[in-house]
Write an enzyme that holds these catalytic residues in place. Sequence first.
Site, PDB file in Angstrom:
ATOM      1  N   ASP A 154       3.769  -5.535  23.704  1.00  0.00           N
ATOM      2  CA  ASP A 154       4.468  -4.266  23.415  1.00  0.00           C
ATOM      3  C   ASP A 154       5.097  -3.737  24.702  1.00  0.00           C
ATOM      4  O   ASP A 154       4.877  -4.284  25.797  1.00  0.00           O
ATOM      5  CB  ASP A 154       3.492  -3.244  22.803  1.00  0.00           C
ATOM      6  CG  ASP A 154       4.193  -2.370  21.759  1.00  0.00           C
ATOM      7  OD1 ASP A 154       5.324  -1.926  22.033  1.00  0.00           O
ATOM      8  OD2 ASP A 154       3.618  -2.135  20.680  1.00  0.00           O
TER       9      ASP A 154
ATOM     10  N   ASP B 170     -17.974   7.333 -19.266  1.00  0.00           N
ATOM     11  CA  ASP B 170     -18.555   6.172 -18.580  1.00  0.00           C
ATOM     12  C   ASP B 170     -17.982   4.904 -19.188  1.00  0.00           C
ATOM     13  O   ASP B 170     -17.999   4.734 -20.407  1.00  0.00           O
ATOM     14  CB  ASP B 170     -20.078   6.186 -18.710  1.00  0.00           C
ATOM     15  CG  ASP B 170     -20.687   5.121 -17.832  1.00  0.00           C
ATOM     16  OD1 ASP B 170     -21.322   4.192 -18.346  1.00  0.00           O
ATOM     17  OD2 ASP B 170     -20.490   5.171 -16.597  1.00  0.00           O
TER      18      ASP B 170
ATOM     19  N   ARG C  31       4.195  -3.562  10.584  1.00  0.00           N
ATOM     20  CA  ARG C  31       4.945  -2.300  10.550  1.00  0.00           C
ATOM     21  C   ARG C  31       6.055  -2.280  11.606  1.00  0.00           C
ATOM     22  O   ARG C  31       6.265  -1.276  12.260  1.00  0.00           O
ATOM     23  CB  ARG C  31       4.008  -1.102  10.779  1.00  0.00           C
ATOM     24  CG  ARG C  31       3.056  -0.843   9.629  1.00  0.00           C
ATOM     25  CD  ARG C  31       2.085   0.249   9.981  1.00  0.00           C
ATOM     26  NE  ARG C  31       2.761   1.513  10.153  1.00  0.00           N
ATOM     27  CZ  ARG C  31       2.794   2.486   9.244  1.00  0.00           C
ATOM     28  NH1 ARG C  31       2.194   2.334   8.098  1.00  0.00           N
ATOM     29  NH2 ARG C  31       3.424   3.608   9.475  1.00  0.00           N
TER      30      ARG C  31
ATOM     31  N   GLY D 246       6.307  -6.097  27.457  1.00  0.00           N
ATOM     32  CA  GLY D 246       7.665  -6.617  27.329  1.00  0.00           C
ATOM     33  C   GLY D 246       8.377  -5.983  26.154  1.00  0.00           C
ATOM     34  O   GLY D 246       7.766  -5.277  25.353  1.00  0.00           O
ATOM     35  N   ASP D 247       9.698  -6.263  26.081  1.00  0.00           N
ATOM     36  CA  ASP D 247      10.523  -5.714  25.006  1.00  0.00           C
ATOM     37  C   ASP D 247      10.822  -6.864  24.050  1.00  0.00           C
ATOM     38  O   ASP D 247      11.412  -7.873  24.465  1.00  0.00           O
ATOM     39  CB  ASP D 247      11.814  -5.158  25.639  1.00  0.00           C
ATOM     40  CG  ASP D 247      12.760  -4.579  24.604  1.00  0.00           C
ATOM     41  OD1 ASP D 247      12.687  -4.996  23.426  1.00  0.00           O
ATOM     42  OD2 ASP D 247      13.570  -3.716  24.970  1.00  0.00           O
ATOM     43  N   PHE D 248      10.429  -6.712  22.778  1.00  0.00           N
ATOM     44  CA  PHE D 248      10.571  -7.881  21.889  1.00  0.00           C
ATOM     45  C   PHE D 248      12.023  -8.200  21.541  1.00  0.00           C
ATOM     46  O   PHE D 248      12.305  -9.235  20.970  1.00  0.00           O
ATOM     47  CB  PHE D 248       9.671  -7.801  20.645  1.00  0.00           C
ATOM     48  CG  PHE D 248       9.755  -6.544  19.805  1.00  0.00           C
ATOM     49  CD1 PHE D 248      10.932  -6.139  19.214  1.00  0.00           C
ATOM     50  CD2 PHE D 248       8.589  -5.803  19.568  1.00  0.00           C
ATOM     51  CE1 PHE D 248      10.974  -5.002  18.418  1.00  0.00           C
ATOM     52  CE2 PHE D 248       8.631  -4.662  18.767  1.00  0.00           C
ATOM     53  CZ  PHE D 248       9.831  -4.256  18.187  1.00  0.00           C
TER      54      PHE D 248
HETATM   55  C1  LIG Z   1     -12.300  -2.319 -16.731  1.00  0.00           C
HETATM   56  C2  LIG Z   1     -11.635  -1.269 -15.896  1.00  0.00           C
HETATM   57  C3  LIG Z   1     -12.329  -0.215 -15.355  1.00  0.00           C
HETATM   58  N1  LIG Z   1     -11.722   0.728 -14.583  1.00  0.00           N
HETATM   59  C4  LIG Z   1     -12.466   1.853 -13.995  1.00  0.00           C
HETATM   60  C5  LIG Z   1     -12.566   3.088 -14.868  1.00  0.00           C
HETATM   61  C6  LIG Z   1     -13.710   3.828 -14.229  1.00  0.00           C
HETATM   62  O1  LIG Z   1     -13.174   4.680 -13.198  1.00  0.00           O
HETATM   63  C7  LIG Z   1     -14.549   2.741 -13.595  1.00  0.00           C
HETATM   64  C8  LIG Z   1     -15.893   2.583 -14.289  1.00  0.00           C
HETATM   65  O2  LIG Z   1     -16.833   3.359 -13.644  1.00  0.00           O
HETATM   66  P1  LIG Z   1     -17.448   4.706 -14.241  1.00  0.00           P
HETATM   67  O3  LIG Z   1     -18.857   4.779 -13.771  1.00  0.00           O
HETATM   68  O4  LIG Z   1     -17.185   4.803 -15.714  1.00  0.00           O
HETATM   69  O5  LIG Z   1     -16.563   5.842 -13.563  1.00  0.00           O
HETATM   70  P2  LIG Z   1     -16.374   6.198 -12.026  1.00  0.00           P
HETATM   71  O6  LIG Z   1     -17.571   5.862 -11.229  1.00  0.00           O
HETATM   72  O7  LIG Z   1     -15.056   5.641 -11.573  1.00  0.00           O
HETATM   73  O8  LIG Z   1     -16.221   7.756 -12.058  1.00  0.00           O
HETATM   74  P3  LIG Z   1     -17.341   8.828 -12.555  1.00  0.00           P
HETATM   75  O9  LIG Z   1     -18.683   8.181 -12.618  1.00  0.00           O
HETATM   76  O10 LIG Z   1     -17.362   9.855 -11.555  1.00  0.00           O
HETATM   77  O11 LIG Z   1     -16.845   9.293 -13.887  1.00  0.00           O
HETATM   78  O12 LIG Z   1     -13.820   1.519 -13.756  1.00  0.00           O
HETATM   79  C9  LIG Z   1     -10.365   0.643 -14.319  1.00  0.00           C
HETATM   80  O13 LIG Z   1      -9.805   1.497 -13.605  1.00  0.00           O
HETATM   81  N2  LIG Z   1      -9.642  -0.396 -14.857  1.00  0.00           N
HETATM   82  C10 LIG Z   1     -10.212  -1.360 -15.632  1.00  0.00           C
HETATM   83  O14 LIG Z   1      -9.495  -2.280 -16.094  1.00  0.00           O
END
Ligand SMILES: Cc1cn([C@H]2C[C@H](O)[C@@H](COP(=O)(O)OP(=O)(O)OP(=O)(O)O)O2)c(=O)[nH]c1=O
EC number: 3.6.1.9
Length: 621
Positions: free
Chosen positions: A482, A88, A525, A508-510
């Site tokens: 288009d 987390d 695109r 139309g044709d661009f």
């Molecule tokens: C600060 C920062 C965070 N993050 C991301 C990392 C984590 O994926 C997210 C923080 O949320 P988390 O709750 O830690 O993770 P998540 O919800 O993506 O995945 P899960 O709960 O299933 O594990 O932010 C970046 O990708 N780059 C950054 O610079």
Amino acid sequence: MVLCPVIGKLLHKRVVLASASPRRQEILSNAGLRFEVVPSKFKEKLDKASFATPYGYAMETAKQKALEVANRMHQKDLRTPDVVIGADTIVTVGGLILEKPVDKQDAYRMLSRLSGREHSVFTGVAIVHCSSKEHQLDTRVSEFYEETKVKFSELSEELLWEYIHSGEPMDKAGGYGIQALGGMLVESVHGDFLNVVGFPLNHFCKQLVKLYYPPRPEDLRRRVKHNSIPAVDTFEDLSDVEGSGSEPAQRDTGSCDEKAQAGEAGQAAAEAECHRTQETLPPFPTRLLELIDGFMLSKALFTACKLKVFDLLKDEAPQKAADIASKVDTSVCGMERLLNICAAMGLLEKTEQGYSNTETANLYLASDGEYSLHGIIMHKNDLTWNLFTYLEFAIREGTHQHHRLLGKKVEDLFQDAYYQSPETRLRFMRAMHSMVKLTACQVATAFDLSRFSSACDVGGCTGALARELAREYPRMQVTVFDLPDIIELAAHFQPARPQAAQIHFAAGDFFRDPLPSAELYVLCRILHDWPDDKVHKLLSRVAESCKPGAGLLLVEMLLDEEKRVAQRALMQSLDMLVQTEGRERSPGEYQCLLELHGFHQVQVVHLGGVLDAILATKVAP
Ligand SMILES: Cc1cn([C@H]2C[C@H](O)[C@@H](COP(=O)(O)OP(=O)(O)OP(=O)(O)O)O2)c(=O)[nH]c1=O
């Protein structure tokens, strides 16, 4: 590879990453770890006030995420995993804990708090070892956290909103991604960069060392005497041993150190063996294996879509493989294997009751959803897949390969290959529609276009982007221009009211016909399909139709200037080689093109999805 011994300890275990974070998946698989991904359903709602420290909160959340997955897998009678990893990431500033923003305003509040200041990023990690005794799940949890300090530059309100509109902040703690556009906001980083991205790999390896190679008393004694034993807080000098115990916190027998002690005669051989083990055990090529077999995964997804498996399961109760097979008229054994791989890819849920759609499948893979990708998937299955079997020829010859597929010379690429019958034309239109729809909203809001009261989407196909422009700018009249054959079928995709009154279709044709007059021209695109001479021809026709002050909005997938990292755009450029006469370009290359045709004040917004946006203004000659 120095990391091997410690990562190797997990190679023969069933390791599960309890996280939906693509960053965590990438970091761990790049490190050579093999694992399954089972995102945790644990709601991140612990009472922050009950934790003495922010990292205590992050570690507890990580632990709960991992335990939820361990319990679910155990209960569902899936094989209990050996190790579950949870993580987390939070951002703290001025005593506040910031998680993922709930909406754009929230992202703005977070980012303005971080502007010009230093903050901490904490990632809590839990490594849960599981075992099953008499059907009871037994878990042993090891947790740690890592802190990285990040300082942002002073950020203007305008820049913050531009960043927020890129869509990048929404799934990231603190509302930014240091690894992508958010890197531009950062002045300095103290500590582990990967920790900010979501997983402190270095500390994780050290933790594994502590778990799998705890120091023996004699090691500690010898360390004092000779300082020759690898410290437990480094994983660099460890070697792995065949058949050694794989349980954590148990001393492996027969380690290299012990062998080296076996007596003078055996010492050289033992050292050689230690050396050989380290040097001959290469990192497990996880990523490479994924690349080797990636085409099978794509084709499995395409086939499930073509057989309308996701349509059948949309918002329905779980169904057994045999029922699905009989409804879509396939063999049961084939269908079961297809369903199983779809479940392993995270597209289906598999339970005892049968198979059901995941949210992703309901949203994107069923053919009738507003954001369905079914159209582009069928295009890739029915056309791109076949063309790519001639990739080698395309590389050798430097040209598209429709002639090989069609068995005849191609005079007019679009008429001969894409629009040869109403069915292929409709398939192409559905493909374009689904791709543009995915990003149209971000494209429409990438710049403030409110000064333009009329727009012409040149080659606007189904009107998907026109619809978003009309929605975002209620005073804007939008003409979709288009080919007559396309306009005729565009009725299948007619915009819903109330925007319908703002949108007009013109045939139309661009390259030949006069372009409808407008204050803003849009090329979405289009340029990437054509060779340079036709790109210049089209840009000069647009430029001739523009009065000074008129705008040109280019919507394409942008390469990076070095043509090194923008993998999706680089892949699409290869795709353009195989199926068109054009290519993708970098912002610098587009800027040169635009300036040649009298368009200046070039602004670029990377939208981080399948399309990016460039706005330029026509100046008086
Ligand atoms: C600060 C920062 C965070 N993050 C991301 C990392 C984590 O994926 C997210 C923080 O949320 P988390 O709750 O830690 O993770 P998540 O919800 O993506 O995945 P899960 O709960 O299933 O594990 O932010 C970046 O990708 N780059 C950054 O610079």
